[in-house]
Design a protein around this motif. Structure first.
Motif, short mmCIF file in Angstrom:
data_model
loop_
_atom_site.label_atom_id
_atom_site.label_comp_id
_atom_site.label_asym_id
_atom_site.label_seq_id
_atom_site.Cartn_x
_atom_site.Cartn_y
_atom_site.Cartn_z
N GLU A 1 -7.86 -0.52 2.25
CA GLU A 1 -6.79 0.40 2.62
C GLU A 1 -6.16 1.03 1.38
OE1 GLU A 1 -2.29 0.43 4.59
OE2 GLU A 1 -3.51 -1.42 4.67
N ILE A 2 -5.94 0.24 0.34
CA ILE A 2 -5.33 0.75 -0.89
C ILE A 2 -6.20 1.83 -1.51
CG2 ILE A 2 -4.74 0.13 -3.27
CD1 ILE A 2 -3.78 -2.59 -2.15
N ILE A 3 -7.50 1.60 -1.56
CA ILE A 3 -8.40 2.61 -2.12
C ILE A 3 -8.35 3.88 -1.27
CG2 ILE A 3 -10.80 3.17 -2.64
CD1 ILE A 3 -9.57 1.14 -4.55
N GLU A 4 -8.35 3.73 0.05
CA GLU A 4 -8.26 4.91 0.93
C GLU A 4 -7.00 5.72 0.65
OE1 GLU A 4 -8.41 3.08 4.75
OE2 GLU A 4 -10.59 3.29 4.95
N ARG A 5 -5.88 5.02 0.47
CA ARG A 5 -4.61 5.71 0.24
C ARG A 5 -4.60 6.42 -1.12
NH1 ARG A 5 0.33 3.94 2.89
NH2 ARG A 5 -0.12 2.75 4.79
N ILE A 6 -5.19 5.79 -2.13
CA ILE A 6 -5.26 6.42 -3.44
C ILE A 6 -6.12 7.68 -3.38
CG2 ILE A 6 -6.16 6.14 -5.79
CD1 ILE A 6 -5.33 3.19 -5.60
N ARG A 7 -7.24 7.59 -2.66
CA ARG A 7 -8.16 8.72 -2.59
C ARG A 7 -7.54 9.94 -1.92
NH1 ARG A 7 -11.40 10.57 -5.73
NH2 ARG A 7 -12.73 8.73 -5.86
N ARG A 8 -6.52 9.75 -1.12
CA ARG A 8 -5.84 10.90 -0.49
C ARG A 8 -5.25 11.86 -1.51
NH1 ARG A 8 -2.22 7.44 3.89
NH2 ARG A 8 -3.98 6.59 5.14
N HIS A 9 -4.92 11.34 -2.70
CA HIS A 9 -4.20 12.13 -3.70
C HIS A 9 -5.00 12.35 -4.98
CE1 HIS A 9 -0.73 11.41 -1.11
NE2 HIS A 9 -1.09 10.14 -1.09
N ILE A 10 -6.08 11.62 -5.16
CA ILE A 10 -6.84 11.70 -6.40
C ILE A 10 -8.25 12.20 -6.11
CG2 ILE A 10 -7.81 10.36 -8.33
CD1 ILE A 10 -4.80 10.57 -8.48
N PRO B 1 0.81 -1.22 0.00
CA PRO B 1 0.00 0.00 0.00
C PRO B 1 0.85 1.27 0.00
CG PRO B 1 -0.97 -1.62 1.47
CD PRO B 1 0.35 -2.18 1.03
N ASP B 2 1.96 1.26 0.76
CA ASP B 2 2.86 2.42 0.77
C ASP B 2 3.41 2.71 -0.63
OD1 ASP B 2 2.74 3.21 3.39
OD2 ASP B 2 4.43 1.99 4.05
N GLU B 3 3.85 1.66 -1.32
CA GLU B 3 4.44 1.84 -2.65
C GLU B 3 3.38 2.32 -3.65
OE1 GLU B 3 8.03 -1.45 -2.72
OE2 GLU B 3 5.95 -2.16 -2.86
N ILE B 4 2.18 1.79 -3.54
CA ILE B 4 1.10 2.22 -4.42
C ILE B 4 0.77 3.68 -4.19
CG2 ILE B 4 -1.36 1.91 -4.95
CD1 ILE B 4 -0.89 -1.11 -4.27
N GLU B 5 0.65 4.07 -2.92
CA GLU B 5 0.34 5.46 -2.61
C GLU B 5 1.43 6.40 -3.12
OE1 GLU B 5 -0.83 8.40 1.14
OE2 GLU B 5 -0.27 6.32 1.53
N ARG B 6 2.67 5.98 -2.98
CA ARG B 6 3.79 6.83 -3.41
C ARG B 6 3.73 7.08 -4.92
NH1 ARG B 6 7.70 3.77 -1.72
NH2 ARG B 6 7.68 4.67 0.37
N ILE B 7 3.47 6.03 -5.69
CA ILE B 7 3.47 6.19 -7.14
C ILE B 7 2.24 6.95 -7.61
CG2 ILE B 7 2.27 4.13 -8.03
CD1 ILE B 7 5.76 5.41 -9.04
N VAL B 8 1.12 6.81 -6.89
CA VAL B 8 -0.08 7.58 -7.23
C VAL B 8 0.16 9.06 -6.98
CG1 VAL B 8 -2.45 8.08 -6.50
CG2 VAL B 8 -1.74 5.72 -6.92
N LYS B 9 0.80 9.39 -5.86
CA LYS B 9 1.09 10.79 -5.56
C LYS B 9 1.98 11.40 -6.63
CE LYS B 9 3.18 13.81 -2.06
NZ LYS B 9 4.08 14.45 -3.05
N ILE B 10 3.01 10.68 -7.04
CA ILE B 10 3.91 11.19 -8.06
C ILE B 10 3.19 11.36 -9.40
CG2 ILE B 10 5.87 10.49 -9.51
CD1 ILE B 10 7.16 9.47 -6.89
N SER B 11 2.35 10.39 -9.75
CA SER B 11 1.62 10.50 -11.02
C SER B 11 0.67 11.69 -10.98
CB SER B 11 0.86 9.20 -11.30
OG SER B 11 -0.20 9.02 -10.39
N HIS B 12 0.08 11.96 -9.81
CA HIS B 12 -0.82 13.11 -9.69
C HIS B 12 -0.05 14.42 -9.88
CE1 HIS B 12 -3.34 16.13 -7.53
NE2 HIS B 12 -4.28 15.52 -8.24
N ASP B 13 1.19 14.43 -9.44
CA ASP B 13 2.02 15.63 -9.65
C ASP B 13 2.21 15.90 -11.14
OD1 ASP B 13 2.30 15.89 -6.93
OD2 ASP B 13 4.30 14.98 -6.83
N PHE B 14 2.07 14.87 -11.97
CA PHE B 14 2.21 15.03 -13.42
C PHE B 14 0.84 15.13 -14.12
CE2 PHE B 14 6.43 12.99 -12.68
CZ PHE B 14 7.21 14.02 -13.20
N GLY B 15 -0.21 15.39 -13.38
CA GLY B 15 -1.51 15.64 -13.99
C GLY B 15 -2.44 14.45 -14.07
N VAL B 16 -2.02 13.28 -13.55
CA VAL B 16 -2.90 12.12 -13.55
C VAL B 16 -3.96 12.29 -12.46
CG1 VAL B 16 -3.04 9.64 -13.03
CG2 VAL B 16 -1.21 10.52 -14.50
#
Length: 324
Positions: free
Chosen positions: A76-85, A43-58
């Motif tokens: 938990e994974i969905i919760e972590r993704i939603r923090r950034h998307i 989950p940590d790794e998924i959240e990290r890559i989602v945050k970075i992708s969001h920085d690029f407009g995803v």
């Protein structure tokens, strides 16, 4: 701001494969382009890559597998993704776990689901999936609606001489459950086109789409891949029908705005290619991950290009849908 590849295509969404484990055995499954079980992203790794992708407009995420709901940490994974998307988060699933967790997924931030349902007939469903879980999958469609994971899309891979005859009933099921019916072409890479299995089951969706188009009372287009979506009347009411026709379709590839993430921690530039995968698992430095993201976008290339549209030789013309 989004990044653009060399072909002018922006990367606006991320397709994240959570695992390669599945409780179905669909013979046509491409497992998001991977075929080796291995260590999954945390989950940590998924959240990290989602945050970075969001920085690029995803700002749009699709969760896939394997079967993503088999991961015990899916909520938990969905919760972590939603923090950034703040855009759409969706998931493709066979639905077998949804009756138990649909409301939890919605509460965690999941917007909607695609549910795979390739035949409404018990015997054909078993032949395709290797399971007798048809009733549970239909129940999942209802559970998704109850949890407001909407609009629900029903994914139906069209297979020659096998389930084409099921399409009229699938229209009714979609209408009864206020779902979009997504008719999907059986696809493969260039090498796979000559396989016995592909030649046996692949059928062009063009005649089916033409029949649906004639009956439609309206049409709209999905931004992703420029896919048409028709509104038609079935015996059970109004239903939207979307066509996914990727095989030898340069227009489909020209409108692709997705970058893929494999469960092993790789950027995957195209479903049909693995030679451009870029590993990132274990890397935590944000600047390094951003550089790898940029590199992956730069390597994106349409799999099918103008000139690839030639018809694929088939053993026969398949079945023509009779909706009259």
């Amino acid at each position: 701001m989004p990044l653009f590849d060399r072909y002018g295509r922006p990367v606006l969404s991320l397709r994240i494969q959570l695992n390669t484990t599945c409780n179905f055995k669909c013979f046509f499954c491409h497992m998001e382009g991977t075929d080796i079980n291995g260590e999954e992203l945390t989950p940590d790794e998924i959240e990290r890559i989602v945050k970075i992708s969001h920085d690029f407009g995803v700002n749009k995420i699709k969760i896939t597998g394997g079967e993503p709901t088999l991961r015990p940490d899916i909520v938990e994974i969905i919760e972590r993704i939603r923090r950034h998307i703040n855009g759409n988060i969706s998931m493709t699933t066979n639905g077998t776990m949804l009756p138990k967790i649909a409301k939890d997924l919605k509460a965690a931030g999941l917007d909607r689901v695609n549910i795979s349902l390739h035949s409404p007939d018990d015997e054909r469903f078993h032949f395709i999936t290797g399971t007798w879980m048809l009733k549970r999958v239909i129940e999942a469609v209802r559970s998704a609606n109850d949890a407001k994971l909407t609009p629900v899309k029903i994914n139906f891979v069209v297979l020659k001489d096998l389930n084409v005859k099921d399409i009229p009933r699938m229209l009714e099921i979609a209408a009864e459950n206020n779902a979009i019916l997504q008719l999907i072409e059986y696809e493969t890479d260039r090498e796979g086109e000559s396989s016995e299995e592909y030649r046996k089951y692949h059928v062009s969706l063009n005649p089916i789409e033409e029949e649906i188009r004639k009956r439609s009372i309206g049409v709209e287009y999905n931004d992703l891949h420029n896919r048409p979506r028709y509104l038609i009347r079935s015996d059970a009411g109004l239903v939207k029908v979307e066509f996914v026709k990727p095989q030898r379709n340069p227009d489909f590839c020209a409108h692709c705005t997705r970058l893929r993430i494999t469960s092993r921690g790789e950027f995957k530039t195209c479903l049909m290619r693995s030679d451009t995968n870029i590993p990132f698992k274990g890397i935590t430095e944000e600047n390094v991950l951003k550089d790898l993201f940029r590199k992956a976008v730069a390597l994106r290339e349409p799999y099918w290009k103008p000139g690839d549209e030639q018809p694929i030789e088939e053993s026969d013309n398949g079945e023509i849908l009779d909706l009259k």
